[in-house]
Design an enzyme around this catalytic site. Structure first.
Site, short mmCIF file in Angstrom:
data_model
loop_
_atom_site.label_atom_id
_atom_site.label_comp_id
_atom_site.label_asym_id
_atom_site.label_seq_id
_atom_site.Cartn_x
_atom_site.Cartn_y
_atom_site.Cartn_z
N HIS A 238 32.20 60.11 77.79
CA HIS A 238 31.10 59.23 78.23
C HIS A 238 31.70 58.03 78.95
O HIS A 238 32.90 57.77 78.89
CB HIS A 238 30.23 58.77 77.05
CG HIS A 238 30.98 57.98 76.00
ND1 HIS A 238 31.34 56.66 76.17
CD2 HIS A 238 31.46 58.34 74.78
CE1 HIS A 238 31.99 56.24 75.10
NE2 HIS A 238 32.08 57.24 74.24
N ASP A 365 33.30 70.19 57.45
CA ASP A 365 34.57 70.15 56.72
C ASP A 365 34.46 69.17 55.56
O ASP A 365 34.23 67.96 55.76
CB ASP A 365 35.69 69.73 57.68
CG ASP A 365 37.06 70.00 57.09
OD1 ASP A 365 37.44 69.31 56.13
OD2 ASP A 365 37.75 70.89 57.61
N SER A 380 35.03 59.64 69.84
CA SER A 380 34.51 60.05 71.15
C SER A 380 35.62 60.70 71.97
O SER A 380 36.67 60.11 72.19
CB SER A 380 33.95 58.85 71.90
OG SER A 380 32.83 58.33 71.25
#
Length: 449
Positions: A238, A365, A380
């Site tokens: 992003h 997980d 990110s």
């Protein structure tokens, strides 16, 4: 309107609707990107009951031409653009397809924590600071002149505003000379010009115009991939926003270096967690930041790092190859140790225009959930691996559900940095028209009732 006439009108509308749908499906080409050598199955396109009656008709393009039962699938062994048509008994066309066949790049998945330093194309206005004049009054010459938080100062008195120090020196010089400074400003794409008269600040003992400015933005993120032949990399998934102004950083130059994760603050409902990292100056992982885009940051690594989990690069998945199901996410939680964690891709949206919501990912997980609570800030760009391919990267966390987050297709990222030559597949005109047409029919019927 008589009831019979209303029914006839509604029947006519539906007949037109289904006729347009048939014509669109049969004759309006649907573009499909295919990896060179990939087998394409048509099992999900048509009901099993009629598949045995369908024939795939292709032009003579070096594959033999003619028609073949649709159940065999389709595979291209040479790059190029090819057209095929699905027909009932080889006579009645049902769907026209245009295939863009290209080799897909092979890259190393990332996962390494990286520190980012982005220098803007100028200095960013992040706030106001009143000037205490010699008579004790508080003034803000810049605010009075019309400058706003988020403005990007490109030049001052005709000279590039390359740093906050350059701006401060120009303001002091203009103040001593008793003249205003001339600022050229970028305000969300609009170029503006301001003249601001500096005032002598009694507290600071120098001339000021009442602005808080910054020339760089720093942060921690995750490397998504790097290409061994070109050393091109992608990270974050992003755009980098300025933390104060919430506007994208207009990049002039930047640098990337490996980060050392010192700790993790777990995420909670309504309160996202974060990685706490510092720059690892002794690392060999470093590079330049050359582009800050909606699909991530891109640049070149100075040298290729050794990957602890992958001995060879893996192919990048095209959007149609990504499916709901199990996947692995690579990221760093402690120091610079790269680890793999289980996640589930819950939803795939290949036609989302902006890329931020291509995928919905859920952490499964147990160890990762215990340690971080799910997806946290600093993850990110963490790559997602499915079926031996790089399929995407994590981009954002759900604030209300920290074990879930959004992801972006890896295809978008590798295209953005020039590694993939495929044209982007978007919804066709008829795909966008179909819902509007159906809604118009329903509204018309209700109105007549």
């Amino acid at each position: 309107m008589p009831r019979k006439l209303r029914l006839f009108a509604v029947f006519s509308f539906f007949l037109l609707f289904f006729t347009l749908n048939y014509l669109a499906a049969a004759f309006w080409p649907v573009k499909q990107s295919l990896a060179l050598g990939e087998w394409l199955s048509f099992n999900n396109l048509f009901p099993p009951a009629i598949q045995k009656h369908l024939v795939l008709v292709t032009a003579d393009n070096g594959r033999g031409g003619g028609g073949q039962p649709i159940g065999r699938g389709l595979r291209f062994t040479a790059p190029g653009t090819f057209q095929a048509r699905v027909a009932l008994h080889g006579l009645i066309p049902l769907k026209t397809l245009v295939f863009e066949v290209r080799p897909v790049p092979r890259v190393y998945p990332g996962g390494q924590a990286v520190g980012l330093l982005l220098h803007a194309k100028g200095v960013i206005v992040i706030g106001y600071a009143d000037v205490i004049a010699t008579d004790g009054s508080r003034v803000s010459p810049a605010a009075r002149a019309g400058l706003m938080v988020g403005d990007l100062i490109l030049s001052i008195d005709g000279r590039p505003a390359t740093s906050d120090q350059v701006v401060k020196e120009a303001i002091c010089r203009a103040g001593r000379e008793g003249r205003p400074v001339v600022l050229q400003v970028n305000r969300r794409g609009r170029l503006l010009r301001f003249e601001v008269q500096p005032r002598l600040c009694r507290r600071a003992g120098c001339y000021r115009i009442g602005l808080l400015i910054r020339d760089a933005t720093a942060g921690v993120g995750t490397l998504t991939f790097y290409h061994p032949e070109t050393r091109l990399y992608g990270a974050l998934g992003h755009v980098v926003m300025d933390a104060t102004t919430a506007h994208p950083v207009e990049l002039a130059k930047g640098s990337l270096v490996e980060a050392f994760i010192q700790g993790v603050r777990p995420g909670e409902k309504g309160k996202p967690g974060e990685k706490i990292g510092v720059i690892n100056e002794n690392s060999s992982l470093s590079g330049t930041i050359e582009a800050n885009t909606e699909y991530g940051i891109f640049g070149h690594l100075n040298r290729l790092p050794e990957h602890p989990l992958f001995r060879a690069p893996i192919p990048v998945a095209l959007a149609h190859q990504v499916h709901p199901g199990r996947a692995q996410m690579l990221t760093v939680l402690t120091g610079n140790r790269l680890e793999s964690f289980d996640v589930e891709i819950q939803r795939v949206n290949p036609f989302y225009e902006r890329g931020r919501k291509d995928l919905i990912v859920r952490v499964t997980d147990p160890r990762l959930l215990h340690f971080t609570g799910g997806i946290i800030q600093g993850m990110s760009g963490s790559p997602l691996i499915q079926d031996g391919r790089l399929v995407g990267a994590v981009t954002h966390v759900f604030i209300s559900t920290p074990e879930k987050g959004y992801g972006i297709f890896a295809e978008r990222m590798v295209r953005a940095c020039g590694l993939l030559a495929f044209p982007e597949v978007k919804p066709t005109f008829f795909d966008e028209l179909r819902p509007s047409l159906l809604k118009a029919v329903v509204k018309y019927y209700i109105k007549q009732e």
